[in-house]
Design an enzyme around this catalytic site. Structure first.
Site, PDB file in Angstrom:
ATOM      1  N   CYS A   2      -6.201   9.125   3.949  1.00  0.00           N
ATOM      2  CA  CYS A   2      -7.011  10.243   4.415  1.00  0.00           C
ATOM      3  C   CYS A   2      -6.115  11.180   5.211  1.00  0.00           C
ATOM      4  CB  CYS A   2      -8.150   9.754   5.309  1.00  0.00           C
ATOM      5  SG  CYS A   2      -9.294   8.638   4.492  1.00  0.00           S
ATOM      6  N   LEU A  50     -10.421  10.492   1.397  1.00  0.00           N
ATOM      7  CA  LEU A  50     -10.256   9.888   0.084  1.00  0.00           C
ATOM      8  C   LEU A  50     -11.070   8.597   0.135  1.00  0.00           C
ATOM      9  CD1 LEU A  50      -8.869   9.829  -2.723  1.00  0.00           C
ATOM     10  CD2 LEU A  50      -7.063   8.476  -1.678  1.00  0.00           C
ATOM     11  N   ASN A  75      -6.622   6.818   9.649  1.00  0.00           N
ATOM     12  CA  ASN A  75      -6.114   6.840   8.282  1.00  0.00           C
ATOM     13  C   ASN A  75      -5.466   5.488   8.049  1.00  0.00           C
ATOM     14  OD1 ASN A  75      -4.829   7.369   5.827  1.00  0.00           O
ATOM     15  ND2 ASN A  75      -3.130   8.440   6.807  1.00  0.00           N
ATOM     16  N   GLY A  76      -5.939   4.748   7.068  1.00  0.00           N
ATOM     17  CA  GLY A  76      -5.314   3.456   6.809  1.00  0.00           C
ATOM     18  C   GLY A  76      -6.287   2.457   6.233  1.00  0.00           C
ATOM     19  N   GLU A  77      -5.833   1.221   6.191  1.00  0.00           N
ATOM     20  CA  GLU A  77      -6.656   0.106   5.739  1.00  0.00           C
ATOM     21  C   GLU A  77      -6.433  -1.068   6.677  1.00  0.00           C
ATOM     22  OE1 GLU A  77      -4.012   0.950   3.173  1.00  0.00           O
ATOM     23  OE2 GLU A  77      -5.199   2.773   3.234  1.00  0.00           O
ATOM     24  N   LEU A 256       3.198   1.532  -9.387  1.00  0.00           N
ATOM     25  CA  LEU A 256       4.452   2.169  -9.798  1.00  0.00           C
ATOM     26  C   LEU A 256       5.399   1.073 -10.269  1.00  0.00           C
ATOM     27  CD1 LEU A 256       4.993   4.788  -6.940  1.00  0.00           C
ATOM     28  CD2 LEU A 256       3.879   5.113  -9.150  1.00  0.00           C
ATOM     29  N   ILE A 288       8.767   6.594 -14.530  1.00  0.00           N
ATOM     30  CA  ILE A 288       9.267   7.936 -14.812  1.00  0.00           C
ATOM     31  C   ILE A 288      10.777   7.869 -15.023  1.00  0.00           C
ATOM     32  CG2 ILE A 288       9.542   8.532 -12.339  1.00  0.00           C
ATOM     33  CD1 ILE A 288       8.748  11.448 -13.202  1.00  0.00           C
ATOM     34  N   SER A 363       3.274  -0.262  -4.656  1.00  0.00           N
ATOM     35  CA  SER A 363       4.675   0.129  -4.820  1.00  0.00           C
ATOM     36  C   SER A 363       5.577  -0.866  -4.084  1.00  0.00           C
ATOM     37  CB  SER A 363       4.877   1.552  -4.282  1.00  0.00           C
ATOM     38  OG  SER A 363       6.150   2.033  -4.598  1.00  0.00           O
TER      39      SER A 363
END
Length: 561
Positions: A2, A50, A75-77, A256, A288, A363
């Site tokens: 967020c 988000l 912001n976080g978990e 990723l 990528i 990731s």
């Protein structure tokens, strides 16, 4: 993921100031709220959401009936919120993981709160009853936080610096926007005027210390001792636990996958655990690179082995070069290796957002720093110095790899999860004797590889694949991404400009045309803020003028064999 933003004691009209909050709208594309604080007309919160957990009640600032005087923007978990709820008998009003912060603070104050959180976080907590403001950030700074505090007590806080640099105030803010230090919390007094005064800045956790929240962990006490079989088993148990706890999400999970050891291990364990808990969609993995680059070929092999739904993004040099300016704007840095590595990650994140419904992205960040994965560790004078260097790199992650990983994904509204930086996993790994952690037989990350050798999670050639820098692995072997960049930049920066670089940029003066080019773009967007980067990322114990692994002797000899 967020975007959080807050002001305390603003002299200017808040409706004008809140335009700055829109600079971080990319971090939360699902919803936005701007809320004034009752009784403090010059204090406010801004939040970009988000929605990943509790889509109904997840808007912020979070306020609950039980504590009407508390306001939380985070912001976080918080991965252990259910265990903490059970341990202390908390009565939750929502399903939001961050609500536990309010209950912990009410129960034991800010120090216990910050220390008991197993997760990644940056938060602003306001207590109007006791007139206090608290700021805190997780151990490795996986979630970003910036602040500005003027001499007269005006405080601005934001997930990214770009949300603070254009704030209006009666005194100059120019040089005072700075990153909030990871592993710290700050206590500030809130005055009746809405202004604040800093009381103390406290370090609540160091990466080597076993975290307090181990008591509520789902994995109980591990066998002690440093015999190799015990160590290998503990590493596997703790790493799997680190991935498992990060499955907490109501949105689709992806990963990723560069084809290197770190992202491959994450993807393999992630897919195994998703099957165990019956997640009913395939794991999407994303790579990528330029045509036939080492990373693409290796990632393809891993995806086939683990059975993921694999996506390849082909990088063309023109697209990479065109992305440089927007990447530097997103990153808020001019560090050479960070920018190089960010271009691929930025473009693959852009693809994920546009072409898929994966939002929570796993990731492999943090492994190189923790497990001594950089090629220059082969040159360490002693195991003890290698261990010290590992800790230094972990402490500075928020300036380099963690910064890259956060900004490149957040720029496209994705949420990053990094199991290698799990508090319990890292503290255990750092507790091991230094001689166990060093490269062996010419192979970096030897202990980590050995721990998973008999697991059949990965093909042997991937498990023992030598280190590739992300910016090098996405290029072809013949011509690396950094040399392609330098060829282009050579035409953009005049020799005379480089000669006078130290006069124009006395702090961290550019030594190459490439670094000069990046610095010019950085200064265009963030003029006078070069101190955000205390020093360039460079390998140690070797005479290196460039951070790319391809310039190091060990790498050359390995690729020439």
């Amino acid at each position: 993921m967020c975007g959080i933003w807050a002001l305390f004691g603003s002299d200017e009209c808040l409706s004008v100031q809140c335009l700055s909050a829109m600079k971080i709208a990319h971090r939360g594309p699902d919803a936005f709220r701007f809320e004034n604080v009752n009784g403090f007309t010059n204090c406010c919160f801004g939040f970009h959401r988000l929605a990943v957990v509790d889509q109904l009640y997840g808007m912020q600032p979070i306020r609950v009936k039980k504590f009407p005087y508390l306001w939380l923007c985070y912001n976080g978990e918080i991965y252990n919120f259910k265990q903490l709820q059970k341990q202390f008998g908390f009565d939750f009003q929502t399903l939001v993981d961050g609500e536990v912060i309010l209950h912990l603070y009410n129960r034991g104050g800010i120090e216990q709160t910050a220390s008991m959180l197993d997760g990644v976080f940056a938060f602003i907590l306001l207590d109007t009853a006791n007139r206090k403001v608290f700021l805190a950030r997780d151990t490795y700074g996986v979630r970003p936080l910036f602040k500005v505090l003027t001499d007269d007590g005006f405080l601005g806080v934001c997930s990214e610096a770009k949300g603070l640099i254009n704030l209006k105030h009666s005194t100059s803010l120019c040089s005072k926007v700075e990153p909030f230090l990871p592993g710290h919390y700050e206590v500030l007094d809130l005055k009746p005027s809405g202004k604040v005064a800093s009381v103390e800045l406290v370090k609540f956790h160091s990466c080597k210390d076993e975290p307090l929240h181990v008591a509520s962990d789902t994995v109980e006490a591990l066998p002690s001792g440093f015999d190799l079989e015990t160590v290998k088993s503990n590493i596997r148990i703790l790493f799997e636990n680190a991935v498992r706890k990060r499955l907490m999400a109501h949105r689709r999970i992806g990963c990723l996958l560069s084809g290197g050891l770190d992202s491959s291990l994450v993807a393999a364990v992630l897919l195994k655990l998703m099957k165990e808990i019956n997640i009913n969609y395939p794991l999407q993995t994303f790579a990528i690179g330029m045509e036939n680059s080492p990373d693409l070929l290796a990632a393809r092999k891993v995806a086939a082995h683990i059975g993921s739904e694999h996506h390849e993004v082909i990088l063309n040099t023109e697209e990479g070069i065109q992305a440089i300016e927007e990447v530097i704007f997103s990153l808020e840095t001019y560090d050479i290796t960070t920018i190089r590595a960010s271009i691929g990650m930025y473009l693959v994140s852009k693809y994920i957002r546009k072409k898929t419904d994966s939002v929570v992205i796993f990731s492999g960040e943090g492994s190189d720093e923790l497990t001594q994965g950089y090629i220059y560790f082969h040159k360490a004078p002693s195991p003890e110095e290698a261990a010290e260097e590992s800790e230094r790199l972990l402490k500075e992650l928020y300036l380099f790899d963690v910064l890259r990983a956060d900004r490149t994904t957040a720029a496209h509204g994705l949420e990053l999860r990094v199991p290698f930086l799990d508090h319990r996993f890292t503290s255990y790994y750092l507790s091991l004797p230094p001689e166990l952690r060093i490269p062996k037989n010419g192979i970096e990350k030897y202990l980590l590889r050995l721990s998973f050798e008999d697991s059949n999670l990965l093909p042997k050639e991937i498990l023992w694949r030598p280190k590739e820098a992300f910016s090098d692995g996405i290029a072809s072997v013949k011509k690396s991404w950094f040399s392609i960049l330098q060829d282009y930049i050579d035409q953009q920066v005049d020799d005379l400009l480089l000669e006078k670089a130290a006069e124009k940029y006395p702090f961290n003066p550019p030594k190459t045309k490439e670094s000069y080019y990046y610095r010019q773009i950085f200064e265009k967007h963030y003029s006078g803020r070069s101190s955000w980067l205390p020093h360039y990322w460079m390998p140690r114990w070797v005479k290196a003028t460039d951070p790319s692994a391809r310039t190091l002797k060990h790498y050359k000899s390995a690729t020439q064999e």
